[in-house]
Write a protein that holds these residues in place. Structure first.
Motif, PDB file in Angstrom:
ATOM      1  N   SER A  14       0.836  -1.208   0.000  1.00 29.79           N
ATOM      2  CA  SER A  14       0.000   0.000   0.000  1.00 29.79           C
ATOM      3  C   SER A  14       0.867   1.252   0.000  1.00 29.79           C
ATOM      4  CB  SER A  14      -0.866   0.060   1.263  1.00 29.79           C
ATOM      5  OG  SER A  14      -1.728  -1.017   1.351  1.00 29.79           O
ATOM      6  N   GLU A  15       0.300   2.317  -0.547  1.00 35.70           N
ATOM      7  CA  GLU A  15       0.902   3.649  -0.462  1.00 35.70           C
ATOM      8  C   GLU A  15      -0.143   4.599   0.109  1.00 35.70           C
ATOM      9  OE1 GLU A  15       2.255   5.270  -4.210  1.00 35.70           O
ATOM     10  OE2 GLU A  15       2.916   3.282  -4.847  1.00 35.70           O
ATOM     11  N   ASN A  16       0.215   5.351   1.121  1.00 37.97           N
ATOM     12  CA  ASN A  16      -0.621   6.407   1.700  1.00 37.97           C
ATOM     13  C   ASN A  16      -1.896   5.905   2.371  1.00 37.97           C
ATOM     14  OD1 ASN A  16       1.213   8.419   0.747  1.00 37.97           O
ATOM     15  ND2 ASN A  16       0.245   8.300  -1.264  1.00 37.97           N
ATOM     16  N   ALA A  34      -5.525  -1.905  11.365  1.00 34.08           N
ATOM     17  CA  ALA A  34      -5.910  -1.925   9.951  1.00 34.08           C
ATOM     18  C   ALA A  34      -4.703  -2.105   9.036  1.00 34.08           C
ATOM     19  CB  ALA A  34      -6.653  -0.643   9.590  1.00 34.08           C
ATOM     20  N   LEU A  35      -3.590  -1.501   9.399  1.00 34.40           N
ATOM     21  CA  LEU A  35      -2.385  -1.601   8.579  1.00 34.40           C
ATOM     22  C   LEU A  35      -1.764  -2.994   8.614  1.00 34.40           C
ATOM     23  CD1 LEU A  35      -0.772   1.841   9.443  1.00 34.40           C
ATOM     24  CD2 LEU A  35      -1.737   1.152   7.240  1.00 34.40           C
ATOM     25  N   ARG A  36      -2.035  -3.744   9.660  1.00 30.36           N
ATOM     26  CA  ARG A  36      -1.438  -5.074   9.812  1.00 30.36           C
ATOM     27  C   ARG A  36      -2.338  -6.218   9.318  1.00 30.36           C
ATOM     28  NH1 ARG A  36       3.215  -4.206  12.009  1.00 30.36           N
ATOM     29  NH2 ARG A  36       3.579  -2.845  13.782  1.00 30.36           N
ATOM     30  N   LEU A  37      -3.559  -5.906   8.934  1.00 30.27           N
ATOM     31  CA  LEU A  37      -4.465  -6.955   8.473  1.00 30.27           C
ATOM     32  C   LEU A  37      -3.975  -7.563   7.168  1.00 30.27           C
ATOM     33  CD1 LEU A  37      -7.962  -5.338   9.060  1.00 30.27           C
ATOM     34  CD2 LEU A  37      -6.821  -7.046  10.472  1.00 30.27           C
ATOM     35  N   ASN A  38      -4.039  -8.863   7.091  1.00 31.76           N
ATOM     36  CA  ASN A  38      -3.757  -9.548   5.826  1.00 31.76           C
ATOM     37  C   ASN A  38      -5.063  -9.601   5.056  1.00 31.76           C
ATOM     38  OD1 ASN A  38      -1.064 -10.047   6.471  1.00 31.76           O
ATOM     39  ND2 ASN A  38      -1.619 -11.859   7.648  1.00 31.76           N
ATOM     40  N   GLN A  39      -5.311  -8.554   4.278  1.00 27.35           N
ATOM     41  CA  GLN A  39      -6.601  -8.421   3.620  1.00 27.35           C
ATOM     42  C   GLN A  39      -6.672  -9.174   2.299  1.00 27.35           C
ATOM     43  OE1 GLN A  39      -7.703  -4.359   3.062  1.00 27.35           O
ATOM     44  NE2 GLN A  39      -8.108  -4.049   5.228  1.00 27.35           N
ATOM     45  N   ALA A  40      -7.880  -9.601   1.991  1.00 31.91           N
ATOM     46  CA  ALA A  40      -8.183 -10.204   0.697  1.00 31.91           C
ATOM     47  C   ALA A  40      -9.592  -9.763   0.311  1.00 31.91           C
ATOM     48  CB  ALA A  40      -8.095 -11.716   0.769  1.00 31.91           C
ATOM     49  N   HIS A  41      -9.826  -9.675  -0.988  1.00 34.54           N
ATOM     50  CA  HIS A  41     -11.136  -9.277  -1.506  1.00 34.54           C
ATOM     51  C   HIS A  41     -11.604 -10.309  -2.525  1.00 34.54           C
ATOM     52  CE1 HIS A  41     -10.109  -4.741  -0.739  1.00 34.54           C
ATOM     53  NE2 HIS A  41     -10.253  -5.417   0.369  1.00 34.54           N
ATOM     54  N   VAL A  42     -12.918 -10.564  -2.511  1.00 38.55           N
ATOM     55  CA  VAL A  42     -13.521 -11.496  -3.460  1.00 38.55           C
ATOM     56  C   VAL A  42     -14.834 -10.883  -3.945  1.00 38.55           C
ATOM     57  CG1 VAL A  42     -14.478 -13.820  -3.801  1.00 38.55           C
ATOM     58  CG2 VAL A  42     -12.543 -13.489  -2.225  1.00 38.55           C
ATOM     59  N   LEU A  43     -15.053 -10.909  -5.259  1.00 34.86           N
ATOM     60  CA  LEU A  43     -16.299 -10.430  -5.864  1.00 34.86           C
ATOM     61  C   LEU A  43     -17.086 -11.633  -6.373  1.00 34.86           C
ATOM     62  CD1 LEU A  43     -18.061  -8.027  -6.836  1.00 34.86           C
ATOM     63  CD2 LEU A  43     -16.755  -8.102  -8.980  1.00 34.86           C
ATOM     64  N   ILE A  44     -18.350 -11.704  -5.974  1.00 29.96           N
ATOM     65  CA  ILE A  44     -19.221 -12.828  -6.344  1.00 29.96           C
ATOM     66  C   ILE A  44     -20.502 -12.277  -6.968  1.00 29.96           C
ATOM     67  CG2 ILE A  44     -20.579 -14.762  -5.421  1.00 29.96           C
ATOM     68  CD1 ILE A  44     -18.539 -14.762  -3.050  1.00 29.96           C
ATOM     69  N   ILE A 113      -6.451 -10.256 -14.649  1.00 32.26           N
ATOM     70  CA  ILE A 113      -6.467 -11.705 -14.455  1.00 32.26           C
ATOM     71  C   ILE A 113      -5.629 -12.117 -13.244  1.00 32.26           C
ATOM     72  CG2 ILE A 113      -5.776 -13.919 -15.495  1.00 32.26           C
ATOM     73  CD1 ILE A 113      -8.377 -12.648 -16.612  1.00 32.26           C
ATOM     74  N   ASP A 114      -4.486 -11.447 -13.024  1.00 33.03           N
ATOM     75  CA  ASP A 114      -3.569 -11.861 -11.966  1.00 33.03           C
ATOM     76  C   ASP A 114      -3.426 -10.870 -10.815  1.00 33.03           C
ATOM     77  OD1 ASP A 114      -2.334  -9.941 -13.521  1.00 33.03           O
ATOM     78  OD2 ASP A 114      -0.366 -10.903 -13.479  1.00 33.03           O
ATOM     79  N   LYS A 115      -4.124  -9.727 -10.898  1.00 34.21           N
ATOM     80  CA  LYS A 115      -3.973  -8.717  -9.847  1.00 34.21           C
ATOM     81  C   LYS A 115      -5.162  -7.764  -9.836  1.00 34.21           C
ATOM     82  CE  LYS A 115      -1.370  -5.565 -12.795  1.00 34.21           C
ATOM     83  NZ  LYS A 115      -0.110  -4.877 -13.020  1.00 34.21           N
ATOM     84  N   MET A 116      -5.208  -6.945  -8.791  1.00 30.54           N
ATOM     85  CA  MET A 116      -6.186  -5.866  -8.683  1.00 30.54           C
ATOM     86  C   MET A 116      -5.451  -4.659  -8.097  1.00 30.54           C
ATOM     87  SD  MET A 116      -9.748  -5.631  -6.454  1.00 30.54           S
ATOM     88  CE  MET A 116      -8.923  -5.926  -4.902  1.00 30.54           C
ATOM     89  N   ILE A 117      -5.712  -3.501  -8.657  1.00 30.19           N
ATOM     90  CA  ILE A 117      -5.130  -2.262  -8.147  1.00 30.19           C
ATOM     91  C   ILE A 117      -6.277  -1.394  -7.655  1.00 30.19           C
ATOM     92  CG2 ILE A 117      -3.802  -0.190  -8.705  1.00 30.19           C
ATOM     93  CD1 ILE A 117      -2.523  -1.879 -10.999  1.00 30.19           C
ATOM     94  N   VAL A 118      -6.187  -0.959  -6.392  1.00 27.88           N
ATOM     95  CA  VAL A 118      -7.214  -0.102  -5.806  1.00 27.88           C
ATOM     96  C   VAL A 118      -6.626   1.294  -5.648  1.00 27.88           C
ATOM     97  CG1 VAL A 118      -8.790   0.269  -3.882  1.00 27.88           C
ATOM     98  CG2 VAL A 118      -8.157  -2.074  -4.544  1.00 27.88           C
ATOM     99  N   GLY A 124     -10.856  16.412   0.242  1.00 30.63           N
ATOM    100  CA  GLY A 124     -10.128  16.912   1.401  1.00 30.63           C
ATOM    101  C   GLY A 124      -8.873  16.122   1.736  1.00 30.63           C
ATOM    102  N   LEU A 125      -8.628  15.018   1.057  1.00 32.79           N
ATOM    103  CA  LEU A 125      -7.399  14.237   1.250  1.00 32.79           C
ATOM    104  C   LEU A 125      -6.449  14.608   0.120  1.00 32.79           C
ATOM    105  CD1 LEU A 125      -5.884  11.940   2.773  1.00 32.79           C
ATOM    106  CD2 LEU A 125      -6.932  10.351   1.152  1.00 32.79           C
ATOM    107  N   ASP A 126      -5.270  15.093   0.477  1.00 33.66           N
ATOM    108  CA  ASP A 126      -4.353  15.596  -0.543  1.00 33.66           C
ATOM    109  C   ASP A 126      -3.419  14.533  -1.116  1.00 33.66           C
ATOM    110  OD1 ASP A 126      -2.760  15.240   1.650  1.00 33.66           O
ATOM    111  OD2 ASP A 126      -1.856  17.231   1.625  1.00 33.66           O
ATOM    112  N   LYS A 127      -3.695  13.274  -0.837  1.00 29.79           N
ATOM    113  CA  LYS A 127      -2.873  12.179  -1.343  1.00 29.79           C
ATOM    114  C   LYS A 127      -3.760  11.173  -2.055  1.00 29.79           C
ATOM    115  CE  LYS A 127       0.660  12.715   2.097  1.00 29.79           C
ATOM    116  NZ  LYS A 127       1.428  12.138   3.170  1.00 29.79           N
ATOM    117  N   ILE A 128      -3.133  10.403  -2.925  1.00 30.55           N
ATOM    118  CA  ILE A 128      -3.819   9.298  -3.592  1.00 30.55           C
ATOM    119  C   ILE A 128      -3.336   8.007  -2.944  1.00 30.55           C
ATOM    120  CG2 ILE A 128      -4.071   8.037  -5.762  1.00 30.55           C
ATOM    121  CD1 ILE A 128      -3.737  10.735  -7.196  1.00 30.55           C
ATOM    122  N   VAL A 129      -4.282   7.172  -2.566  1.00 30.28           N
ATOM    123  CA  VAL A 129      -3.969   5.898  -1.928  1.00 30.28           C
ATOM    124  C   VAL A 129      -3.936   4.819  -3.003  1.00 30.28           C
ATOM    125  CG1 VAL A 129      -4.698   4.212  -0.197  1.00 30.28           C
ATOM    126  CG2 VAL A 129      -5.131   6.660   0.169  1.00 30.28           C
TER     127      VAL A 129
END
Length: 138
Positions: A14-16, A34-44, A113-118, A124-129
């Protein structure tokens, strides 16, 4: 979007992201968790034409069910209720959240196919995450 359904996308970096959590007024401890969670996402895709987007982690799981293009009430992982809208544009799932205090966040999930970029932006947030996920091989 059919080719991306059912795949488990696992967070790699992650960045920002912490800056975004500060923007959301999360406490120091909540941010560190939140920063330490091993997150995963699935769309069904469900039989009734709705979609379910799952947020999976070692500590807690949650999900949202939605119909693309229709506003719905979402309860985020931090317990805050927001008005949400999700639309699909090509390989992108664009998720807009508006809180009662007027903060608007936009999460653009670009599926491959092999990745997802969020990419997350917020008024009001001056950065892009940027958060990068790869597909977990089954």
């Amino acid at each position: 979007m059919d080719e991306f359904l059912g795949k488990k996308y696992v967070l790699t970096d992650s960045e920002n992201f912490e800056d975004y959590l500060v923007y959301l007024d999360l406490s120091y401890i909540a941010r560190k968790v939140a920063l330490r969670l091993n997150q995963a996402h699935v769309l069904i895709k469900n039989e009734d034409g709705t979609y379910t987007f799952q947020f999976l982690s070692t500590m807690a799981n949650s999900s949202i069910t939605f119909k693309p293009g229709e506003e719905f009430e979402e309860v985020k992982a931090d317990g805050v209720k927001v008005k949400a809208l999700i639309v699909f544009e090509g390989n992108k799932m664009i998720h807009t959240q508006t809180s009662d205090d007027g903060k608007v966040s936009r999460h653009e999930r670009e599926f491959f196919i092999d990745k997802m970029i969020v990419t997350t932006t917020a008024d009001g947030l001056d950065k892009i995450v940027k958060r990068n996920f790869i597909v977990e091989q089954q």
